[in-house]
Write a protein that holds these residues in place. Structure first.
Motif, PDB file in Angstrom:
ATOM      1  N   GLY A 128      11.902 -14.714  -7.930  1.00  0.00           N
ATOM      2  CA  GLY A 128      12.116 -13.348  -7.256  1.00  0.00           C
ATOM      3  C   GLY A 128      13.231 -12.670  -7.643  1.00  0.00           C
ATOM      4  N   ILE A 129      14.481 -13.296  -7.775  1.00  0.00           N
ATOM      5  CA  ILE A 129      15.858 -12.705  -8.180  1.00  0.00           C
ATOM      6  C   ILE A 129      15.671 -12.163  -9.546  1.00  0.00           C
ATOM      7  N   ILE A 130      14.942 -13.119 -10.506  1.00  0.00           N
ATOM      8  CA  ILE A 130      14.765 -12.610 -11.931  1.00  0.00           C
ATOM      9  C   ILE A 130      13.927 -11.349 -11.879  1.00  0.00           C
ATOM     10  N   CYS A 131      12.818 -11.469 -11.265  1.00  0.00           N
ATOM     11  CA  CYS A 131      11.832 -10.311 -11.297  1.00  0.00           C
ATOM     12  C   CYS A 131      12.456  -9.138 -10.810  1.00  0.00           C
ATOM     13  N   SER A 132      13.089  -9.280  -9.868  1.00  0.00           N
ATOM     14  CA  SER A 132      13.834  -7.934  -9.025  1.00  0.00           C
ATOM     15  C   SER A 132      14.943  -7.510  -9.965  1.00  0.00           C
ATOM     16  N   THR A 133      15.756  -8.290 -10.674  1.00  0.00           N
ATOM     17  CA  THR A 133      16.836  -7.888 -11.557  1.00  0.00           C
ATOM     18  C   THR A 133      16.383  -7.267 -12.648  1.00  0.00           C
ATOM     19  N   LEU A 134      15.337  -7.889 -13.184  1.00  0.00           N
ATOM     20  CA  LEU A 134      14.617  -7.223 -14.631  1.00  0.00           C
ATOM     21  C   LEU A 134      14.286  -5.552 -14.242  1.00  0.00           C
ATOM     22  N   THR A 135      13.509  -5.414 -13.143  1.00  0.00           N
ATOM     23  CA  THR A 135      12.956  -4.435 -12.847  1.00  0.00           C
ATOM     24  C   THR A 135      13.945  -3.393 -12.443  1.00  0.00           C
ATOM     25  N   ILE A 136      15.198  -3.877 -11.768  1.00  0.00           N
ATOM     26  CA  ILE A 136      16.386  -2.856 -11.605  1.00  0.00           C
ATOM     27  C   ILE A 136      17.040  -2.431 -13.004  1.00  0.00           C
TER      28      ILE A 136
ATOM     29  N   LYS B  58       0.817  -1.084  -0.005  1.00  0.00           N
ATOM     30  CA  LYS B  58       0.197   0.085   0.006  1.00  0.00           C
ATOM     31  C   LYS B  58       0.913   1.216   0.153  1.00  0.00           C
ATOM     32  N   MET B  59       1.923   1.170   0.912  1.00  0.00           N
ATOM     33  CA  MET B  59       2.727   2.251   0.633  1.00  0.00           C
ATOM     34  C   MET B  59       3.343   2.588  -0.706  1.00  0.00           C
ATOM     35  N   GLY B  60       3.837   1.398  -1.068  1.00  0.00           N
ATOM     36  CA  GLY B  60       4.615   1.479  -2.698  1.00  0.00           C
ATOM     37  C   GLY B  60       3.733   2.166  -3.693  1.00  0.00           C
ATOM     38  N   MET B  61       2.351   1.721  -3.478  1.00  0.00           N
ATOM     39  CA  MET B  61       1.160   2.377  -4.487  1.00  0.00           C
ATOM     40  C   MET B  61       1.060   3.688  -4.275  1.00  0.00           C
TER      41      MET B  61
ATOM     42  N   TYR C 111      12.138   9.547 -10.081  1.00  0.00           N
ATOM     43  CA  TYR C 111      12.702   8.128 -10.131  1.00  0.00           C
ATOM     44  C   TYR C 111      12.975   7.665  -8.928  1.00  0.00           C
ATOM     45  N   ILE C 112      13.438   8.509  -7.789  1.00  0.00           N
ATOM     46  CA  ILE C 112      13.467   7.740  -6.595  1.00  0.00           C
ATOM     47  C   ILE C 112      12.280   7.516  -5.893  1.00  0.00           C
ATOM     48  N   LEU C 113      11.250   8.257  -6.021  1.00  0.00           N
ATOM     49  CA  LEU C 113       9.958   7.988  -5.483  1.00  0.00           C
ATOM     50  C   LEU C 113       9.389   6.910  -6.104  1.00  0.00           C
ATOM     51  N   LEU C 114       9.491   6.555  -7.513  1.00  0.00           N
ATOM     52  CA  LEU C 114       8.916   5.634  -8.427  1.00  0.00           C
ATOM     53  C   LEU C 114       9.666   4.309  -8.108  1.00  0.00           C
ATOM     54  N   SER C 115      11.013   4.561  -7.844  1.00  0.00           N
ATOM     55  CA  SER C 115      11.613   3.051  -7.802  1.00  0.00           C
ATOM     56  C   SER C 115      11.665   2.649  -6.381  1.00  0.00           C
ATOM     57  N   LEU C 116      11.248   3.618  -5.167  1.00  0.00           N
ATOM     58  CA  LEU C 116      10.934   2.999  -3.962  1.00  0.00           C
ATOM     59  C   LEU C 116       9.503   2.541  -3.923  1.00  0.00           C
ATOM     60  N   GLY C 117       8.601   3.208  -4.599  1.00  0.00           N
ATOM     61  CA  GLY C 117       7.191   2.868  -4.618  1.00  0.00           C
ATOM     62  C   GLY C 117       7.161   1.360  -5.209  1.00  0.00           C
ATOM     63  N   LEU C 118       8.061   1.209  -6.512  1.00  0.00           N
ATOM     64  CA  LEU C 118       7.947  -0.351  -7.164  1.00  0.00           C
ATOM     65  C   LEU C 118       8.343  -1.305  -6.214  1.00  0.00           C
ATOM     66  N   GLY C 119       9.505  -0.976  -5.517  1.00  0.00           N
ATOM     67  CA  GLY C 119      10.200  -1.760  -4.579  1.00  0.00           C
ATOM     68  C   GLY C 119       9.480  -2.296  -3.538  1.00  0.00           C
ATOM     69  N   LEU C 120       8.755  -1.075  -2.830  1.00  0.00           N
ATOM     70  CA  LEU C 120       7.675  -1.528  -1.786  1.00  0.00           C
ATOM     71  C   LEU C 120       6.496  -2.246  -2.241  1.00  0.00           C
ATOM     72  N   TYR C 121       6.000  -1.991  -3.385  1.00  0.00           N
ATOM     73  CA  TYR C 121       4.819  -2.856  -3.906  1.00  0.00           C
ATOM     74  C   TYR C 121       5.248  -4.196  -4.221  1.00  0.00           C
ATOM     75  N   MET C 122       6.412  -4.545  -5.065  1.00  0.00           N
ATOM     76  CA  MET C 122       6.727  -5.626  -5.411  1.00  0.00           C
ATOM     77  C   MET C 122       7.060  -6.454  -4.124  1.00  0.00           C
ATOM     78  N   TYR C 123       7.500  -6.174  -3.091  1.00  0.00           N
ATOM     79  CA  TYR C 123       8.101  -6.789  -1.944  1.00  0.00           C
ATOM     80  C   TYR C 123       7.060  -7.919  -1.565  1.00  0.00           C
TER      81      TYR C 123
END
Length: 197
Positions: free
Chosen positions: A151-159, A69-72, A128-140
Motif C-alpha cells: 500500500g505504501i509503495i503503491c501510494s508513493t509511486l502514484t504521488i 465511485k466518488m474517485g471515478m 490536477y487537483i481533481l484528478l489527484s483527488l479522484g485517483l486518491g479516492l479510487y485507490m483507497y
C-alpha cells in the motif's frame, strides 16, 4: 576622430533586423495550426477512451466503497473540465489558416497565447487537483486490501508520478508551447513593421 565619442546607441538603431520571409512564416503558422488541432483531436480521443475505460471498470468490477465511485466521478469530471477549455483553442487555431497581415490576425495569435497560458496554469491546476483527488479516492479501497508495504509503495509511486508531471513535464511543455508562439508573434510583428515602412 577620437574613439571615445562613438554613439553605439545610434549605430544600433540604424541597423535593420532582417524580416522573416512571408512564405516561410505562413508555412510555419499553418504547420503549427495543423499540429495543434491534431493534438486537440488526439487529446479528445484519449480522454474519451479513458472515460469509457473508467465506466467499464465501474460496470464490470463494481467497486464496493463510495470513495471509489466518488474517485471515478471526480476523475471523469477533471477530464471533461480540461477538454472543455482545451477545445476552445481549436477554432482559434483554425482561424490561422487564412494568413493576413492585419491587426486582427495578430490579436488572434495573442489570444491563442493567452488561452494557452490560462490552460497551462489555472485550468491545469484545477485539472490536477481533481484528478489527484479522484485517483486518491479510487485507490483507497484497493490500498485497504493490500499489505501495509505494498500500500505504501503503491501510494508513493502514484504521488511521485503526479508530482513529476506537475513540477517537471507540465512546465517543460508549457515553456515549449509559449516559445513557439513567441517566435511566430515576433516574426509576424517584424513582417508587419517591414511592410509598413
Amino acid at each position: 576622430m577620437p574613439t571615445d565619442h562613438i554613439d553605439l546607441k545610434n549605430i544600433w538603431k540604424q541597423q535593420k533586423a532582417e524580416a522573416p520571409d512571408i512564405k516561410e512564416l505562413t508555412n510555419k503558422i499553418k504547420k503549427m495550426s495543423r499540429k495543434s488541432r491534431l493534438k486537440i483531436i488526439a487529446t479528445n480521443a484519449l480522454f474519451a477512451l479513458t472515460i469509457l475505460f473508467i465506466a467499464g471498470i465501474w460496470y464490470f468490477y463494481n467497486p464496493k466503497l463510495i470513495t471509489s465511485k466518488m474517485g471515478m466521478i471526480l476523475t471523469i469530471i477533471s477530464m471533461i473540465f480540461f477538454v472543455f477549455y482545451y477545445n476552445k483553442l481549436f477554432s482559434m487555431y483554425k482561424k490561422l489558416n487564412d494568413f493576413e497581415k492585419t491587426k486582427e490576425y495578430l490579436q488572434n495569435l495573442i489570444s491563442i497565447k493567452r488561452q494557452q497560458k490560462q490552460i497551462q496554469t489555472k485550468i491545469m491546476g484545477i485539472y490536477y487537483i481533481l484528478l489527484s483527488l479522484g485517483l486518491g479516492l479510487y485507490m483507497y479501497e484497493y490500498i485497504l486490501k493490500m499489505t501495509l508495504w505494498l500500500g505504501i509503495i503503491c501510494s508513493t509511486l502514484t504521488i511521485i508520478w503526479v508530482t513529476f508531471n506537475w513540477f517537471y513535464l507540465r512546465p517543460k511543455i508549457a515553456r515549449k508551447e509559449q516559445q513557439k508562439l513567441d517566435i511566430i508573434i515576433d516574426q509576424y510583428e517584424r513582417i508587419n513593421l517591414d511592410l509598413a515602412d
